[in-house]
Design a protein around this motif. Sequence first.
Motif, PDB file in Angstrom:
ATOM      1  N   UNK A 215       0.906  -1.195  -0.013  1.00 57.27           N
ATOM      2  CA  UNK A 215      -0.018  -0.013  -0.053  1.00 57.27           C
ATOM      3  C   UNK A 215       1.007   1.163  -0.014  1.00 57.27           C
ATOM      4  N   UNK A 216       0.781   1.913  -0.937  1.00 52.36           N
ATOM      5  CA  UNK A 216       1.764   3.243  -1.200  1.00 52.36           C
ATOM      6  C   UNK A 216       1.870   3.637  -2.611  1.00 52.36           C
ATOM      7  N   UNK A 273      -9.218   4.456   0.351  1.00 52.71           N
ATOM      8  CA  UNK A 273      -9.192   5.268   1.681  1.00 52.71           C
ATOM      9  C   UNK A 273      -8.086   4.823   2.429  1.00 52.71           C
ATOM     10  N   UNK A 274      -7.761   5.485   3.504  1.00 53.85           N
ATOM     11  CA  UNK A 274      -6.675   5.124   4.493  1.00 53.85           C
ATOM     12  C   UNK A 274      -7.040   4.058   5.023  1.00 53.85           C
ATOM     13  N   UNK A 275      -8.446   4.026   5.539  1.00 52.91           N
ATOM     14  CA  UNK A 275      -8.758   2.717   6.316  1.00 52.91           C
ATOM     15  C   UNK A 275      -8.858   1.497   5.358  1.00 52.91           C
ATOM     16  N   UNK A 276      -9.034   1.671   4.027  1.00 51.08           N
ATOM     17  CA  UNK A 276      -9.263   0.544   3.478  1.00 51.08           C
ATOM     18  C   UNK A 276      -7.622  -0.181   3.124  1.00 51.08           C
ATOM     19  N   UNK A 277      -6.674   0.933   3.213  1.00 44.25           N
ATOM     20  CA  UNK A 277      -5.274   0.360   2.886  1.00 44.25           C
ATOM     21  C   UNK A 277      -4.873  -0.133   4.419  1.00 44.25           C
ATOM     22  N   UNK A 278      -5.202   0.556   5.600  1.00 41.81           N
ATOM     23  CA  UNK A 278      -4.973  -0.299   6.814  1.00 41.81           C
ATOM     24  C   UNK A 278      -5.473  -1.671   6.822  1.00 41.81           C
ATOM     25  N   UNK A 279      -6.938  -1.686   6.418  1.00 38.38           N
ATOM     26  CA  UNK A 279      -7.410  -3.163   6.330  1.00 38.38           C
ATOM     27  C   UNK A 279      -6.725  -4.174   5.462  1.00 38.38           C
ATOM     28  N   UNK A 280      -6.225  -3.815   4.473  1.00 36.35           N
ATOM     29  CA  UNK A 280      -5.298  -4.517   3.478  1.00 36.35           C
ATOM     30  C   UNK A 280      -4.284  -4.956   3.927  1.00 36.35           C
ATOM     31  N   UNK A 281      -3.359  -4.012   4.775  1.00 38.36           N
ATOM     32  CA  UNK A 281      -2.123  -4.583   5.193  1.00 38.36           C
ATOM     33  C   UNK A 281      -2.441  -5.616   6.466  1.00 38.36           C
TER      34      UNK A 281
END
Length: 391
Positions: A215-216, A273-281
């Motif tokens: 993610x990035x 979104x930031x929350x979706x990226x966090x969830x993916x990680x």
Amino acid sequence: MGKGRADIAIINRSFWPIYPVIGEALLRFAEGAADQHRVCVIMQDHADIRSQLSEHQRGKGVEFFPGKAWSTSGSSILARILDAVFFMLWVAFCLLKTRPREVYVSTDPPVLVPIIVMLYARLFGASYTYHLQDIHPEATNVVIPVNRLLFRFLRCMDSAVMRRAGQLLTLTEEMKTEILSRSRTRAPIHLLSNPAVSFDGVQEREEKIPGFSFCGNAGRLQRIPLVVEAIDAYLKDGGQLSFAFAGGGVFSADIEQLAARFPERVTYHGQVSASAAAQLNVDYQWALLPIEDEVTRFAFPSKTSSYVFSGALILAVCGKATSVAQWVAANRLGCVVEPEVSALADFFRLVERGEVDQAGFDLQREDLKAALGFDVFVAHLNRLVLGRVTS
């Protein structure tokens, strides 16, 4: 607050809500400072900042000066240069209009805007804090060679900005050493790690997905072509791990094509979104951290803080002598693989067979997580930057 000279101006091209880490942190800093000071924020507008602030009831007491954004991380180099020049002129106009006593300026964008801040401070008796998230033009020159004369001119000017700053902020000891070596500055240099994206509302899985997330920014410094080639070789050889990518950048098309070739094993989510990226990680066992070796002298990947909170093991794709590799090893967060296609593909096979020894890893690291929170970052800015306004 009354008009007249502003107490502090915060300058960062990237801002909330499009940039949910540094953008959110700087918004919190501005909101807190506005309780007792006249605070101005000069930034670029990607998402109609005024309506977003109103909708989310944010930014109370803060004066915003949004300039139009003409490029993104996936734009051409020429477009980004022209955009940086436009933003530089916008910053100059806003500084002359608000005449702040103290300025916080980062390397987003690099060199040009900090030079404007330095000139403004000299002319109007102001002081400034220079936050070096990256060291330019060196970081740019690693992947996009800059004309030698232009490189020397930009480095000379940026060194002057460092020497005349009231204080400098940067990310690592290695970057601090580069700053001192290049600029001979006598300004105090403080280390300040970037905060992690918020993990509020992220759901832990009972069992993580076997595979890797990234993610990035899929940009010029992240070795994306090498990563894509290694995944392609691994999957063509019958590999069974899954790979998920999120984010934009100049190599996003390469990732999209990889996902089209292996739809059952590779997923490209695009900008999320930031929350979706966090969830993916959180969902995946491993997080990919590829970075060009040379650039680690002048930058440190911002996604590292969020990876720490995800509970995923980190795979750094870089030389073992780099600051990134040493950070992963010292904190027992994962493994380091040399940036070679065959070595990376072989590591994927080791993970698939369960042959990576995880006995020495420590993914809880509550002490490290505590140091990377938003509150800690904002508290440091209050002490280091706002303290100069009130002293």
